[in-house]
Design a protein around this motif. Structure first.
Motif, PDB file in Angstrom:
ATOM      1  N   GLY A  23      37.808  55.724  40.127  1.00 45.44           N
ATOM      2  CA  GLY A  23      37.578  56.701  41.190  1.00 45.44           C
ATOM      3  C   GLY A  23      37.265  56.034  42.516  1.00 45.44           C
ATOM      4  O   GLY A  23      37.753  54.944  42.815  1.00 45.44           O
ATOM      5  N   PHE A  24      36.406  56.675  43.302  1.00 40.78           N
ATOM      6  CA  PHE A  24      36.094  56.171  44.637  1.00 40.78           C
ATOM      7  C   PHE A  24      35.064  55.052  44.619  1.00 40.78           C
ATOM      8  O   PHE A  24      35.100  54.156  45.452  1.00 40.78           O
ATOM      9  N   GLY A  25      34.124  55.100  43.660  1.00 40.68           N
ATOM     10  CA  GLY A  25      32.982  54.187  43.678  1.00 40.68           C
ATOM     11  C   GLY A  25      33.373  52.728  43.625  1.00 40.68           C
ATOM     12  O   GLY A  25      32.823  51.903  44.378  1.00 40.68           O
ATOM     13  N   TYR A  26      34.309  52.363  42.755  1.00 44.48           N
ATOM     14  CA  TYR A  26      34.672  50.954  42.593  1.00 44.48           C
ATOM     15  C   TYR A  26      35.343  50.375  43.837  1.00 44.48           C
ATOM     16  O   TYR A  26      34.890  49.333  44.351  1.00 44.48           O
ATOM     17  N   PRO A  27      36.401  50.991  44.372  1.00 46.79           N
ATOM     18  CA  PRO A  27      36.995  50.409  45.595  1.00 46.79           C
ATOM     19  C   PRO A  27      36.043  50.431  46.785  1.00 46.79           C
ATOM     20  O   PRO A  27      36.116  49.557  47.645  1.00 46.79           O
ATOM     21  N   ALA A  28      35.133  51.432  46.820  1.00 45.04           N
ATOM     22  CA  ALA A  28      34.141  51.443  47.900  1.00 45.04           C
ATOM     23  C   ALA A  28      33.205  50.246  47.773  1.00 45.04           C
ATOM     24  O   ALA A  28      32.831  49.624  48.781  1.00 45.04           O
ATOM     25  N   LEU A  29      32.825  49.913  46.548  1.00 45.63           N
ATOM     26  CA  LEU A  29      31.985  48.733  46.320  1.00 45.63           C
ATOM     27  C   LEU A  29      32.726  47.464  46.722  1.00 45.63           C
ATOM     28  O   LEU A  29      32.138  46.571  47.355  1.00 45.63           O
ATOM     29  N   ILE A  30      34.004  47.368  46.374  1.00 47.47           N
ATOM     30  CA  ILE A  30      34.806  46.200  46.743  1.00 47.47           C
ATOM     31  C   ILE A  30      34.864  46.054  48.258  1.00 47.47           C
ATOM     32  O   ILE A  30      34.722  44.952  48.806  1.00 47.47           O
ATOM     33  N   MET A  31      35.053  47.171  48.956  1.00 48.23           N
ATOM     34  CA  MET A  31      35.101  47.137  50.417  1.00 48.23           C
ATOM     35  C   MET A  31      33.769  46.658  50.986  1.00 48.23           C
ATOM     36  O   MET A  31      33.736  45.828  51.912  1.00 48.23           O
ATOM     37  N   LEU A  32      32.671  47.151  50.447  1.00 54.43           N
ATOM     38  CA  LEU A  32      31.346  46.734  50.903  1.00 54.43           C
ATOM     39  C   LEU A  32      31.137  45.244  50.648  1.00 54.43           C
ATOM     40  O   LEU A  32      30.642  44.514  51.522  1.00 54.43           O
ATOM     41  N   MET A  33      31.526  44.772  49.460  1.00 54.14           N
ATOM     42  CA  MET A  33      31.398  43.350  49.145  1.00 54.14           C
ATOM     43  C   MET A  33      32.224  42.505  50.109  1.00 54.14           C
ATOM     44  O   MET A  33      31.792  41.434  50.548  1.00 54.14           O
ATOM     45  N   ALA A  34      33.408  42.984  50.454  1.00 54.70           N
ATOM     46  CA  ALA A  34      34.276  42.245  51.367  1.00 54.70           C
ATOM     47  C   ALA A  34      33.644  42.136  52.751  1.00 54.70           C
ATOM     48  O   ALA A  34      33.671  41.070  53.380  1.00 54.70           O
ATOM     49  N   THR A  65      40.806  46.414  52.697  1.00 55.45           N
ATOM     50  CA  THR A  65      40.104  46.793  51.465  1.00 55.45           C
ATOM     51  C   THR A  65      39.760  48.275  51.400  1.00 55.45           C
ATOM     52  O   THR A  65      39.152  48.719  50.424  1.00 55.45           O
ATOM     53  N   PHE A  66      40.135  49.050  52.424  1.00 51.80           N
ATOM     54  CA  PHE A  66      39.853  50.484  52.398  1.00 51.80           C
ATOM     55  C   PHE A  66      40.558  51.113  51.195  1.00 51.80           C
ATOM     56  O   PHE A  66      41.712  50.787  50.902  1.00 51.80           O
ATOM     57  N   PRO A  67      39.878  52.016  50.464  1.00 51.34           N
ATOM     58  CA  PRO A  67      40.467  52.577  49.231  1.00 51.34           C
ATOM     59  C   PRO A  67      41.545  53.623  49.485  1.00 51.34           C
ATOM     60  O   PRO A  67      41.420  54.792  49.112  1.00 51.34           O
ATOM     61  N   TRP A  68      42.620  53.216  50.122  1.00 51.59           N
ATOM     62  CA  TRP A  68      43.724  54.143  50.384  1.00 51.59           C
ATOM     63  C   TRP A  68      44.257  54.766  49.098  1.00 51.59           C
ATOM     64  O   TRP A  68      44.610  55.941  49.059  1.00 51.59           O
ATOM     65  N   GLN A  69      44.324  53.947  48.021  1.00 50.63           N
ATOM     66  CA  GLN A  69      44.969  54.394  46.792  1.00 50.63           C
ATOM     67  C   GLN A  69      44.224  55.533  46.115  1.00 50.63           C
ATOM     68  O   GLN A  69      44.809  56.282  45.333  1.00 50.63           O
ATOM     69  N   ILE A 123      41.669  42.026  44.456  1.00 51.73           N
ATOM     70  CA  ILE A 123      40.713  42.434  43.430  1.00 51.73           C
ATOM     71  C   ILE A 123      40.760  43.950  43.260  1.00 51.73           C
ATOM     72  O   ILE A 123      40.768  44.468  42.136  1.00 51.73           O
ATOM     73  N   ALA A 124      40.802  44.664  44.372  1.00 51.90           N
ATOM     74  CA  ALA A 124      40.816  46.130  44.323  1.00 51.90           C
ATOM     75  C   ALA A 124      42.092  46.670  43.685  1.00 51.90           C
ATOM     76  O   ALA A 124      42.031  47.550  42.818  1.00 51.90           O
ATOM     77  N   ILE A 125      43.254  46.151  44.081  1.00 52.42           N
ATOM     78  CA  ILE A 125      44.499  46.722  43.568  1.00 52.42           C
ATOM     79  C   ILE A 125      44.749  46.342  42.111  1.00 52.42           C
ATOM     80  O   ILE A 125      45.542  46.996  41.435  1.00 52.42           O
ATOM     81  N   SER A 126      44.059  45.322  41.612  1.00 54.61           N
ATOM     82  CA  SER A 126      44.207  44.969  40.197  1.00 54.61           C
ATOM     83  C   SER A 126      43.680  46.076  39.295  1.00 54.61           C
ATOM     84  O   SER A 126      44.100  46.200  38.149  1.00 54.61           O
ATOM     85  N   ARG A 127      42.757  46.881  39.819  1.00 57.29           N
ATOM     86  CA  ARG A 127      42.219  48.012  39.045  1.00 57.29           C
ATOM     87  C   ARG A 127      43.168  49.210  39.077  1.00 57.29           C
ATOM     88  O   ARG A 127      43.011  50.146  38.288  1.00 57.29           O
ATOM     89  N   GLU A 128      44.161  49.174  39.962  1.00 57.62           N
ATOM     90  CA  GLU A 128      45.070  50.314  40.126  1.00 57.62           C
ATOM     91  C   GLU A 128      46.518  49.881  39.914  1.00 57.62           C
ATOM     92  O   GLU A 128      47.399  50.219  40.696  1.00 57.62           O
ATOM     93  N   THR A 129      46.789  49.134  38.859  1.00 57.76           N
ATOM     94  CA  THR A 129      48.144  48.654  38.613  1.00 57.76           C
ATOM     95  C   THR A 129      49.078  49.813  38.246  1.00 57.76           C
ATOM     96  O   THR A 129      48.646  50.811  37.674  1.00 57.76           O
TER      97      THR A 129
END
Length: 266
Positions: A23-34, A65-69, A123-129
Motif C-alpha cells: 500500500g502507501f506506507g512502504y513507498p512513503a517510508l522509502i521516500m522518507l529514508m531517501a 522516490t515518490f510513490p506514483w505506483q 528499492i521501491a519498485i522491487s516491491r511492485e514488480t
C-alpha cells in the motif's frame, strides 16, 4: 550493544511490517529514508544540507522516490529526464551565483541525488514488480544481503587472516568476503527451492552472487567516502547503527544492479 539491538529490532519490525502490508506506507517510508539519506550525504560532503542548491537535490530525490505506483500513475517526466533537469539546475546555479556555488559543490550534490535517489527508487519498485510477486523479490534481495553481511562477519571472525582492503576497511578479510558470498548464494537457492516456478537455481545463484559481491562493494564505497571526511557514521538517526546510508549502503548498490542485469522482473 543493548541500544543497537533495540534499534535494530524496532527498525526491522517497522520496515518489514510496512513492506509486507504494501500500500502507501512502504513507498512513503522509502521516500522518507531517501530524503534523510540525501540529507546525510549533503551534510557530509558540503557541510550545508539546507542551502538553496541542496534543495535541488532534495526535489530530485523526492521525485524519483515518490510513490506514483500506489495510485497507478506514471512519472510525469521520465526519471532520466528528471535527473538531467536536476543537473542543469545545479549547473545554472553556478552561473547565477557567480561561482558562489561552485562546480565541486554542484557535482557532489548531483552525485548524491543520483546515488541516493536512484538507489531508493529501485528499492521501491522491487516491491511492485509486474509479476505481482514483489514481496518475494524484495525479501530475496534483503535476506541475501543480510546473510552476506552476517556470513562475512562470522566467517571473518573465525577464519579471517588475509585483509581484503585494509586502506579502506581494516577489519574486512578475504575469508570473510568468501563466506558472505557462500551464505548469500545458499539463501538465494533456498528461495529457489521454496518457489521453483518463480526462481530457477541458476538465476538464484546469480542473484545471491550479485547481492553479496555488489553489496560488499557498496559497503566499501560507503567506508571510502567516510574516510575522506574523517567520520565514523553518516548520521545518527538510528542509535547504535548510525545513519540511513550506514544501514542501506549495500542496498543502494544491489537493488539497481540486479535490475540492470534483468535478474528481477521489470
Amino acid at each position: 550493544m543493548k541500544q543497537r539491538i533495540i534499534t535494530g529490532v524496532v527498525a526491522g519490525v517497522l520496515f518489514l511490517g510496512l513492506c509486507v502490508l504494501g500500500g502507501f506506507g512502504y513507498p512513503a517510508l522509502i521516500m522518507l529514508m531517501a530524503l534523510v539519506g540525501f540529507y546525510e550525504f549533503a551534510k557530509m560532503s558540503t557541510g550545508a544540507p539546507f542551502r538553496t542548491e541542496a534543495w535541488i537535490g532534495y526535489l530530485a530525490v523526492a521525485y524519483l522516490t515518490f510513490p506514483w505506483q500506489v495510485w497507478d500513475l506514471h512519472f510525469p517526466i521520465p526519471p532520466q529526464h528528471a535527473i538531467w533537469l536536476a543537473l542543469l539546475l545545479l549547473l545554472c546555479a553556478t552561473v547565477l551565483t557567480k561561482n558562489e556555488i561552485n562546480i565541486k559543490q554542484a557535482s557532489l550534490l548531483f552525485l548524491g541525488a543520483v546515488y541516493v535517489g536512484l538507489g531508493f527508487y529501485y528499492i521501491a519498485i522491487s516491491r511492485e514488480t509486474p509479476d505481482g510477486h514483489g514481496l518475494f523479490w524484495t525479501f530475496l534481495l534483503l535476506l541475501s544481503i543480510w546473510g552476506s553481511d552476517a556470513g562475512a562477519y562470522f566467517t571473518g571472525k573465525a577464519f579471517g587472516k588475509n585483509k581484503l582492503w585494509p586502506a579502506i576497511s581494516p577489519n574486512k578479510t578475504i575469508e570473510g568476503a568468501v563466506g558472505g558470498i557462500l551464505i548469500a548464494v545458499v539463501i538465494a537457492l533456498g528461495f529457489s527451492l521454496a518457489a521453483p516456478d518463480l526462481l530457477n537455481p541458476l538465476r538464484a545463484m546469480l542473484i545471491g552472487l550479485a547481492a553479496s559481491v555488489v553489496g560488499q562493494m557498496g559497503d566499501l564505497i560507503q567506508s571510502a567516502y567516510k574516510r575522506v571526511y574523517g567520520i565514523k557514521d553518516s548520521g545518527s538517526i538510528l542509535p547504535g547503527h548510525g545513519g540511513i546510508l550506514d544501514r542501506c549502503d549495500s542496498w543502494l548498490a544491489v537493488f539497481p544492479f540486479v535490475h540492470i542485469l534483468f535478474l528481477l522482473p521489470f
